[in-house]
Motif scaffolding. Structure first.
Motif, mmCIF file in Angstrom:
data_model
loop_
_atom_site.group_PDB
_atom_site.id
_atom_site.type_symbol
_atom_site.label_atom_id
_atom_site.label_comp_id
_atom_site.label_asym_id
_atom_site.label_seq_id
_atom_site.Cartn_x
_atom_site.Cartn_y
_atom_site.Cartn_z
ATOM 1 N N LEU A 77 -10.824 5.337 89.319
ATOM 2 C CA LEU A 77 -9.853 5.911 89.251
ATOM 3 C C LEU A 77 -9.651 5.475 91.107
ATOM 4 C CD1 LEU A 77 -9.679 9.577 86.918
ATOM 5 C CD2 LEU A 77 -8.854 6.612 86.539
ATOM 6 N N GLU A 78 -9.543 5.860 91.980
ATOM 7 C CA GLU A 78 -9.966 5.567 93.640
ATOM 8 C C GLU A 78 -9.550 3.994 93.751
ATOM 9 O OE1 GLU A 78 -10.929 9.438 95.532
ATOM 10 O OE2 GLU A 78 -12.405 8.166 95.109
ATOM 11 N N THR A 79 -10.184 2.848 92.748
ATOM 12 C CA THR A 79 -10.369 1.668 93.639
ATOM 13 C C THR A 79 -9.245 1.587 92.873
ATOM 14 O OG1 THR A 79 -12.711 1.082 93.208
ATOM 15 C CG2 THR A 79 -11.744 -0.268 92.631
ATOM 16 N N ALA A 80 -9.076 2.127 91.286
ATOM 17 C CA ALA A 80 -7.765 1.383 90.464
ATOM 18 C C ALA A 80 -6.279 2.282 90.831
ATOM 19 C CB ALA A 80 -8.041 1.875 89.153
ATOM 20 N N PHE A 81 -6.554 2.989 91.475
ATOM 21 C CA PHE A 81 -5.056 3.500 92.209
ATOM 22 C C PHE A 81 -5.031 3.270 93.950
ATOM 23 C CE2 PHE A 81 -5.268 6.992 89.303
ATOM 24 C CZ PHE A 81 -5.015 5.901 88.171
ATOM 25 N N THR A 136 -10.930 -1.389 81.701
ATOM 26 C CA THR A 136 -9.623 -1.768 80.496
ATOM 27 C C THR A 136 -8.636 -0.547 80.536
ATOM 28 O OG1 THR A 136 -11.390 -3.358 79.270
ATOM 29 C CG2 THR A 136 -8.992 -2.925 78.848
ATOM 30 N N ARG A 137 -9.533 0.657 80.281
ATOM 31 C CA ARG A 137 -7.668 1.443 80.000
ATOM 32 C C ARG A 137 -8.167 2.166 80.928
ATOM 33 N NH1 ARG A 137 -10.807 4.959 74.134
ATOM 34 N NH2 ARG A 137 -10.108 3.888 72.824
ATOM 35 N N ILE A 138 -8.338 1.935 82.022
ATOM 36 C CA ILE A 138 -8.256 2.547 83.417
ATOM 37 C C ILE A 138 -6.862 1.786 83.965
ATOM 38 C CG2 ILE A 138 -8.644 3.177 86.149
ATOM 39 C CD1 ILE A 138 -11.613 4.348 84.618
ATOM 40 N N ASP A 139 -7.314 -0.020 83.826
ATOM 41 C CA ASP A 139 -6.649 -0.285 84.113
ATOM 42 C C ASP A 139 -5.145 -0.399 84.113
ATOM 43 O OD1 ASP A 139 -8.765 -0.933 86.215
ATOM 44 O OD2 ASP A 139 -9.713 -3.255 84.710
ATOM 45 N N ARG A 140 -4.917 0.090 82.276
ATOM 46 C CA ARG A 140 -4.380 0.242 81.605
ATOM 47 C C ARG A 140 -3.196 1.522 82.474
ATOM 48 N NH1 ARG A 140 -4.349 -2.623 75.866
ATOM 49 N NH2 ARG A 140 -2.096 -2.408 75.970
ATOM 50 N N ILE A 141 -3.708 2.174 82.952
ATOM 51 C CA ILE A 141 -2.949 3.391 82.663
ATOM 52 C C ILE A 141 -2.064 3.126 83.682
ATOM 53 C CG2 ILE A 141 -4.039 5.209 81.079
ATOM 54 C CD1 ILE A 141 -4.942 6.027 84.163
ATOM 55 N N VAL A 142 -2.423 2.474 85.380
ATOM 56 C CA VAL A 142 -2.017 2.212 86.528
ATOM 57 C C VAL A 142 -0.650 2.047 86.663
ATOM 58 C CG1 VAL A 142 -1.755 0.508 88.634
ATOM 59 C CG2 VAL A 142 -3.632 1.155 87.867
ATOM 60 N N PRO A 143 0.089 1.747 85.524
ATOM 61 C CA PRO A 143 1.642 1.167 86.059
ATOM 62 C C PRO A 143 2.214 2.326 86.032
ATOM 63 C CG PRO A 143 0.478 -0.445 84.771
ATOM 64 C CD PRO A 143 -0.005 0.195 84.942
ATOM 65 N N THR A 144 2.071 3.561 85.328
ATOM 66 C CA THR A 144 2.535 4.937 84.887
ATOM 67 C C THR A 144 1.902 5.702 86.087
ATOM 68 O OG1 THR A 144 2.196 4.973 82.304
ATOM 69 C CG2 THR A 144 2.339 6.965 83.590
ATOM 70 N N VAL A 145 0.950 5.751 86.733
ATOM 71 C CA VAL A 145 1.047 6.515 87.867
ATOM 72 C C VAL A 145 1.505 6.006 89.019
ATOM 73 C CG1 VAL A 145 -0.921 7.316 89.353
ATOM 74 C CG2 VAL A 145 -1.736 6.455 87.037
ATOM 75 N N LYS A 146 1.341 5.104 89.627
ATOM 76 C CA LYS A 146 2.184 3.968 90.407
ATOM 77 C C LYS A 146 3.393 4.476 90.166
ATOM 78 C CE LYS A 146 -1.253 1.371 92.271
ATOM 79 N NZ LYS A 146 -1.708 1.746 93.719
ATOM 80 N N ASP A 147 4.340 4.306 89.117
ATOM 81 C CA ASP A 147 5.884 4.689 89.297
ATOM 82 C C ASP A 147 6.455 6.178 88.800
ATOM 83 O OD1 ASP A 147 6.394 1.781 88.139
ATOM 84 O OD2 ASP A 147 6.792 2.579 86.413
ATOM 85 N N ILE A 148 4.719 6.787 88.998
ATOM 86 C CA ILE A 148 5.393 8.345 88.981
ATOM 87 C C ILE A 148 5.329 8.924 90.350
ATOM 88 C CG2 ILE A 148 4.521 10.908 88.921
ATOM 89 C CD1 ILE A 148 3.169 9.997 86.118
#
Length: 392
Positions: A80-84, A35-47
């Motif tokens: 993390l690699e799966t999420a990103f 859950t906590r990893i999934d919630r940071i995906v939008p930030t990383v993708k936008d960067i």
């Protein structure tokens, strides 16, 4: 407060030091809840989309400034690699050289920051060392914002800083619910003890129109009114405090709602034999474990007359059936009103999230915070160091 977001920053070609909370549960070296990893995906993708290079900063557990192999962030890399959906470079040694080799499109993760004793001491030297690694600082870890640590407070003062998408959503939701809400505002506060939520109650009665008190806390208030609570969990030594809060609320037109009827049982266990009685008629050998149907109906009415809801804590012993009835019913009603556009609902805190998930209501709330301590301190009106450091 005013803070910048990713939209205010020129990220192209920049190394972006991104503070995240990926303190996730693991078993045998494998992440069991992402859950906590999934919630940071939008930030990383936008960067990445803006041409920036995300360098993730995080902690795991409480190693107390020592290198504890069991608390390494290395095992989180596969999740993390799966999420990103791309590779992540793990940096556990020479930060400077490794970060310098990164190129556009890369993502990096530094080893557990708490392995360095300077992190929890908010050490300026450690913050300087981190600052040399990047060009821009992004805080996407609201759940760690109540800690004045090097990566949450000192570092934010050393680089151009902004909030990540998760932090932005959290701050916007909380600002909207407490600082500039649509009125009337109702707060639901539950839990075991008044003593652990004194600051919260004191702050809320000055900011909301209705305060619904549930759980063991409600028993303390009922006892303070001179009502018998039998063998219920209650802090009888907090009676004067409870009366003071009720008097203060009355003086500033905040209506406190306590149970009018309750569910009682002789023992605290699942499916214990129980009955519904008036809130002033708990037998001496029984304990209050939930709010009754009349109370549930009254709470639903308060929700219907309100525009904004803030929720922290269950209304009864929600962990065991059937004493989750009031929490589930109130949550379902709030979710229904939210879904129909009649209510803005913000909730947070570990027990609260678990209770709303158990009631299948969480998805329809306007915003659910998983921040725990930071959410509670915000509701108490305290200044969070990690948020204050972003003030532009």
């Amino acid at each position: 407060m005013a803070w910048k977001t990713l939209d205010d920053m020129d990220l192209a070609g920049k190394r972006v030091l991104t503070r995240v909370d990926i303190n996730v549960p693991m078993e045998d070296g494998v992440v069991t809840d992402t859950t906590r990893i999934d919630r940071i995906v939008p930030t990383v993708k936008d960067i990445l989309a803006a041409g920036g290079i995300p360098v993730l900063l995080a902690h795991y557990g409480r190693p107390k400034g020592q290198v504890v192999p069991e608390m390494s962030l290395g095992p989180l890399v596969p999740a993390l690699e799966t999420a990103f959906d791309q590779s992540v470079t793990f940096i556990d040694g020479n930060y400077g050289a490794a970060v310098g080799d990164l190129k556009e499109g890369d993502i990096a993760l530094l080893e557990n920051l708490r392995f360095n004793p300077g992190e929890e001491k908010n050490d300026e030297g450690f913050a300087d060392r981190l600052a040399r690694l990047g060009d821009i600082y992004v805080n996407d870890a609201f759940s760690a914002a109540h800690r004045a640590h090097s990566s949450t407070e000192a570092l934010a003062r050393k680089l151009p800083a902004c909030a990540g998408r998760l932090m932005q959503a959290e701050l916007s939701a909380l600002e909207g619910a407490l600082s500039s809400p649509k009125r009337p505002v109702v707060a639901v506060v539950g839990g075991a003890k008044v003593s652990t939520k004194l600051d919260l109650l004191e702050n809320l009665i000055e900011k909301v129109d209705h305060l619904v008190i549930g759980g063991g806390m409600a028993n303390t208030f009922l006892a303070a009114q001179g009502k018998a609570v039998g063998t219920s969990l209650a802090e009888h030594d907090m009676a004067d405090t409870a009366r003071r809060i009720m008097d203060k609320a009355e003086g500033i037109s905040c209506v406190i709602h306590l149970p009018s009827d309750v569910v009682v049982a002789t023992e605290f266990k699942a499916h214990a034999e129980n009955k519904i009685v008036s809130a002033d008629a708990c037998p001496d050998d029984m304990m209050i474990l939930d709010a009754g149907p009349e109370t549930i109906k009254a709470i639903a009415g308060v929700f219907e007359a309100s525009e904004t809801l803030i929720w922290n804590g269950p209304l009864g012993a929600f962990e065991i059936k059937p004493f989750d009835t009031a929490t589930n019913a109130a949550a379902a009603h709030a979710a229904m009103l939210t879904k129909s556009g009649k209510l803005i609902s913000v909730a947070g805190g570990g027990d609260t999230v678990a209770a709303l998930n158990g009631a299948d209501a969480a998805e329809d709330f306007t915003y659910i915070s998983t921040a725990g301590g930071a959410f509670l301190e915000w509701m108490e009106g305290k200044t969070l160091p990690g948020v204050a450091a972003l003030d532009s």
